[in-house]
Design a protein around this motif. Structure first.
Motif, mmCIF file in Angstrom:
data_model
loop_
_atom_site.group_PDB
_atom_site.id
_atom_site.type_symbol
_atom_site.label_atom_id
_atom_site.label_comp_id
_atom_site.label_asym_id
_atom_site.label_seq_id
_atom_site.Cartn_x
_atom_site.Cartn_y
_atom_site.Cartn_z
ATOM 1 N N ASN A 288 -90.155 -65.320 20.506
ATOM 2 C CA ASN A 288 -90.210 -64.656 21.850
ATOM 3 C C ASN A 288 -92.045 -64.254 22.264
ATOM 4 O OD1 ASN A 288 -90.571 -62.936 24.254
ATOM 5 N ND2 ASN A 288 -88.375 -62.993 24.058
ATOM 6 N N HIS A 289 -92.466 -64.747 23.191
ATOM 7 C CA HIS A 289 -93.871 -64.313 23.225
ATOM 8 C C HIS A 289 -93.966 -63.004 23.617
ATOM 9 C CE1 HIS A 289 -95.498 -68.817 24.227
ATOM 10 N NE2 HIS A 289 -94.775 -68.636 23.268
ATOM 11 N N ASP A 290 -93.149 -62.254 24.312
ATOM 12 C CA ASP A 290 -93.174 -60.845 24.774
ATOM 13 C C ASP A 290 -93.129 -60.138 23.342
ATOM 14 O OD1 ASP A 290 -93.363 -61.395 27.358
ATOM 15 O OD2 ASP A 290 -90.944 -61.041 27.720
ATOM 16 N N MET A 291 -92.506 -60.434 22.293
ATOM 17 C CA MET A 291 -92.432 -59.844 21.076
ATOM 18 C C MET A 291 -93.589 -59.748 20.373
ATOM 19 S SD MET A 291 -90.221 -61.108 17.558
ATOM 20 C CE MET A 291 -91.397 -62.478 17.407
ATOM 21 N N LEU A 292 -94.683 -60.758 20.512
ATOM 22 C CA LEU A 292 -95.901 -60.810 19.944
ATOM 23 C C LEU A 292 -96.872 -59.655 20.269
ATOM 24 C CD1 LEU A 292 -96.598 -64.717 20.097
ATOM 25 C CD2 LEU A 292 -95.929 -63.483 18.166
ATOM 26 N N SER A 293 -96.658 -59.214 21.500
ATOM 27 C CA SER A 293 -97.485 -58.173 22.062
ATOM 28 C C SER A 293 -96.979 -56.842 21.497
ATOM 29 C CB SER A 293 -97.435 -57.994 23.428
ATOM 30 O OG SER A 293 -96.243 -57.996 24.083
ATOM 31 N N GLU A 294 -95.319 -57.111 21.138
ATOM 32 C CA GLU A 294 -94.904 -55.597 20.382
ATOM 33 C C GLU A 294 -95.305 -55.640 18.978
ATOM 34 O OE1 GLU A 294 -92.787 -52.415 20.460
ATOM 35 O OE2 GLU A 294 -92.996 -53.291 22.091
ATOM 36 N N ILE A 295 -95.433 -56.900 18.339
ATOM 37 C CA ILE A 295 -95.635 -56.802 17.032
ATOM 38 C C ILE A 295 -97.326 -56.651 16.690
ATOM 39 C CG2 ILE A 295 -95.758 -58.582 15.082
ATOM 40 C CD1 ILE A 295 -92.939 -59.219 15.828
ATOM 41 N N SER A 296 -97.919 -57.222 17.554
ATOM 42 C CA SER A 296 -99.328 -57.299 17.103
ATOM 43 C C SER A 296 -100.308 -56.369 17.866
ATOM 44 C CB SER A 296 -99.926 -58.816 17.327
ATOM 45 O OG SER A 296 -99.655 -59.308 18.628
ATOM 46 N N GLU A 297 -101.545 -56.016 17.580
ATOM 47 C CA GLU A 297 -102.828 -55.645 18.170
ATOM 48 C C GLU A 297 -103.894 -56.398 17.979
ATOM 49 O OE1 GLU A 297 -104.632 -52.253 16.391
ATOM 50 O OE2 GLU A 297 -103.374 -52.138 14.850
ATOM 51 N N GLU A 298 -105.080 -56.454 18.875
ATOM 52 C CA GLU A 298 -106.176 -57.253 18.826
ATOM 53 C C GLU A 298 -107.373 -56.313 18.744
ATOM 54 O OE1 GLU A 298 -108.238 -59.960 21.867
ATOM 55 O OE2 GLU A 298 -106.295 -60.844 21.110
ATOM 56 N N ILE A 299 -108.033 -56.905 17.620
ATOM 57 C CA ILE A 299 -109.465 -56.262 17.524
ATOM 58 C C ILE A 299 -110.480 -57.351 17.381
ATOM 59 C CG2 ILE A 299 -108.375 -54.455 16.192
ATOM 60 C CD1 ILE A 299 -109.453 -55.714 13.523
ATOM 61 N N GLY A 300 -111.673 -56.581 17.554
ATOM 62 C CA GLY A 300 -113.027 -57.592 17.196
ATOM 63 C C GLY A 300 -113.538 -57.306 15.905
ATOM 64 N N LEU A 301 -114.417 -58.145 15.529
ATOM 65 C CA LEU A 301 -115.092 -58.413 14.090
ATOM 66 C C LEU A 301 -115.650 -57.107 13.930
ATOM 67 C CD1 LEU A 301 -116.915 -61.807 13.990
ATOM 68 C CD2 LEU A 301 -114.906 -61.073 12.833
ATOM 69 N N SER A 302 -116.217 -56.272 14.684
ATOM 70 C CA SER A 302 -116.921 -54.968 14.244
ATOM 71 C C SER A 302 -115.799 -54.029 14.031
ATOM 72 C CB SER A 302 -117.695 -54.584 15.554
ATOM 73 O OG SER A 302 -116.770 -54.265 16.757
ATOM 74 N N ASP A 303 -114.578 -54.125 14.178
ATOM 75 C CA ASP A 303 -113.659 -53.289 13.779
ATOM 76 C C ASP A 303 -112.993 -53.527 12.539
ATOM 77 O OD1 ASP A 303 -113.820 -51.906 16.030
ATOM 78 O OD2 ASP A 303 -112.872 -53.440 17.174
ATOM 79 N N VAL A 304 -113.249 -54.739 11.833
ATOM 80 C CA VAL A 304 -112.426 -55.388 10.738
ATOM 81 C C VAL A 304 -112.418 -54.439 9.483
ATOM 82 C CG1 VAL A 304 -112.405 -57.134 9.040
ATOM 83 C CG2 VAL A 304 -112.363 -57.788 11.388
ATOM 84 N N ALA A 305 -113.849 -53.942 9.082
ATOM 85 C CA ALA A 305 -113.761 -53.284 8.132
ATOM 86 C C ALA A 305 -112.962 -51.806 8.091
ATOM 87 C CB ALA A 305 -115.192 -52.801 7.601
ATOM 88 N N SER A 306 -112.989 -51.310 9.132
ATOM 89 C CA SER A 306 -112.533 -49.768 9.214
ATOM 90 C C SER A 306 -110.752 -50.049 9.239
ATOM 91 C CB SER A 306 -112.655 -49.027 10.319
ATOM 92 O OG SER A 306 -112.671 -49.841 11.556
ATOM 93 N N THR A 307 -110.504 -51.175 9.928
ATOM 94 C CA THR A 307 -109.003 -51.368 9.982
ATOM 95 C C THR A 307 -108.598 -51.909 8.627
ATOM 96 O OG1 THR A 307 -109.388 -52.279 12.278
ATOM 97 C CG2 THR A 307 -107.154 -52.856 11.329
ATOM 98 N N ALA A 308 -109.239 -52.643 7.780
ATOM 99 C CA ALA A 308 -108.856 -53.062 6.756
ATOM 100 C C ALA A 308 -108.519 -51.840 5.660
ATOM 101 C CB ALA A 308 -109.768 -53.738 5.828
ATOM 102 N N GLY A 309 -109.418 -50.603 6.002
ATOM 103 C CA GLY A 309 -108.807 -49.409 5.108
ATOM 104 C C GLY A 309 -107.574 -48.770 5.390
ATOM 105 N N GLU A 310 -107.334 -48.717 6.814
ATOM 106 C CA GLU A 310 -106.269 -48.034 7.294
ATOM 107 C C GLU A 310 -105.006 -49.184 6.999
ATOM 108 O OE1 GLU A 310 -106.050 -45.117 8.978
ATOM 109 O OE2 GLU A 310 -107.909 -45.178 8.175
ATOM 110 N N LEU A 311 -104.997 -50.186 6.901
ATOM 111 C CA LEU A 311 -103.879 -51.204 6.689
ATOM 112 C C LEU A 311 -103.567 -50.956 5.098
ATOM 113 C CD1 LEU A 311 -103.872 -54.849 7.317
ATOM 114 C CD2 LEU A 311 -102.939 -54.101 5.303
ATOM 115 N N LEU A 312 -104.448 -50.806 3.890
ATOM 116 C CA LEU A 312 -104.183 -50.294 2.811
ATOM 117 C C LEU A 312 -103.427 -49.073 2.628
ATOM 118 C CD1 LEU A 312 -106.953 -51.857 0.785
ATOM 119 C CD2 LEU A 312 -105.052 -53.162 1.397
ATOM 120 N N LYS A 313 -103.734 -48.255 3.559
ATOM 121 C CA LYS A 313 -103.071 -46.884 3.643
ATOM 122 C C LYS A 313 -101.554 -46.870 4.190
ATOM 123 C CE LYS A 313 -107.543 -44.420 3.971
ATOM 124 N NZ LYS A 313 -108.216 -43.500 5.149
ATOM 125 N N GLY A 314 -101.419 -47.930 4.685
ATOM 126 C CA GLY A 314 -99.918 -48.057 5.232
ATOM 127 C C GLY A 314 -99.903 -47.556 6.693
#
Length: 326
Positions: A288-314
């Protein structure tokens, strides 16, 4: 020249957003203008250096990508074709999707399903594709909705989130295991009927427990997977696809020889082309396409490094889509 995340290892291991020369890219028969990629658990390990994911340096991480073919010497694709890729060592041994350009082997690519935009396909990404492979494994081993509850571990992660949504859409009763009970509302919105604390599964347990589940999707491994197997109903099936808790499997043969359970290993990296197409065709009918917005967030390349750290922290829920042109 193009922008992307580049991992280097000289005096020290580092990942940074750079302007990259095309000479950095490896050989391949298809050149793709990437529009979207993702940030998966494996990508986060690669970017932070927390595990030896990257085998060659310098490396552009990103195990997923979607974009448009710029040039091709292969007969399968032509300029202008929309394509996607999951796995095949991309982002580990071959420069991957967290950049505006990729040169790839045509055998790794499939056509982007018409049901999805590139951003939507990446909201699904390897996580959703792996979850679909797990569901297909349960179906092929005869686990139907009437057989009983299906357990999904690592429920707040990308694979877990998609597994819940897909199973619920197919009529299964889903029990979600998570360490973030505060996210119960999110998990129930995806389709989970019940939520259990992961601590009930993550510690050493008995060789055989109460028969609770007809099937399971496990992305955790270690003691969790052992306890899941111990709690399966007779003839139950566990689709195992991850090792967030660990690579070990401290179990006994008891559930296998006394209850006839099946442990189905799910590999998404080197999966044959026909399996990939089957999984994405099913995703096109179920997601369901509406579900995708519920499951995901969008970032840019400049946010990748900081988000990677948060992902590993759970601290990251669901999927992270990366717009490489942001």
């Amino acid at each position: 020249m193009f922008k992307g995340i580049l991992i280097e290892k000289d005096d020290q291991y580092k990942a940074s957003l750079q302007t990259i020369d095309e000479s950095t890219l490896p050989e391949g028969d298809v050149s793709v203008a990437v529009s979207h990629s993702t940030l998966n658990y494996k990508d986060a390990l690669a970017i932070t250096g927390k595990a030896p994911v990257v085998r060659h340096f310098p490396m552009i991480p990103g195990i997923d990508l979607a974009g448009v073919v710029e040039s091709s010497s292969a007969g399968r694709f032509k300029p202008g074709d929309k394509v996607l890729l999951n796995g095949f060592g991309v982002g580990e041994t071959h420069c991957g999707g967290l950049a505006q350009k990729a040169v790839l082997k045509s055998d790794w690519l499939i056509s982007l399903p018409e049901a999805f935009s590139p951003a939507q396909a990446m909201a699904i990404g390897t996580a959703g594709y792996t979850a679909m492979l797990c569901v297909l494994a349960l179906e092929k081993h005869g686990v139907t909705p009437d057989k009983g509850d299906i357990l999904v571990t690592g429920a707040n992660g990308g694979v877990g989130s998609f597994a819940i949504a897909l199973l619920a859409k197919l009529g299964y009763t889903v029990v979600a295991s998570t360490g973030r009970i505060s996210e119960a509302g999110y998990l129930k919105k995806l389709g989970a009927s019940d939520i259990i604390d992961r601590q009930s599964l993550s510690e050493p347990g008995k060789p055989l427990g109460k028969e609770r589940w007809a099937g399971a999707v496990d992305s955790v491994g270690s003691h969790t997977l052992a306890n899941v197997c111990a709690g399966m109903k007779y003839g139950g099936v566990v689709a195992a696809c991850g090792l967030a808790q660990g690579m070990d499997f401290p179990a006994t043969v008891a559930p296998f020889i006394l209850r006839g359970i099946t442990l189905a290993g799910i590999d998404s990296v080197m999966r044959p082309l026909e399996d990939r197409i089957e999984a994405w065709d099913r995703l096109a009918t179920l997601v369901n396409h509406d579900m995708l917005s519920e499951i995901s967030e969008e970032i840019g390349l400049s946010d990748v490094a900081s988000t990677a750290g948060e992902l590993l922290k759970g601290n990251v829920r669901g999927r992270v889509v990366v717009d490489v042109n942001q």
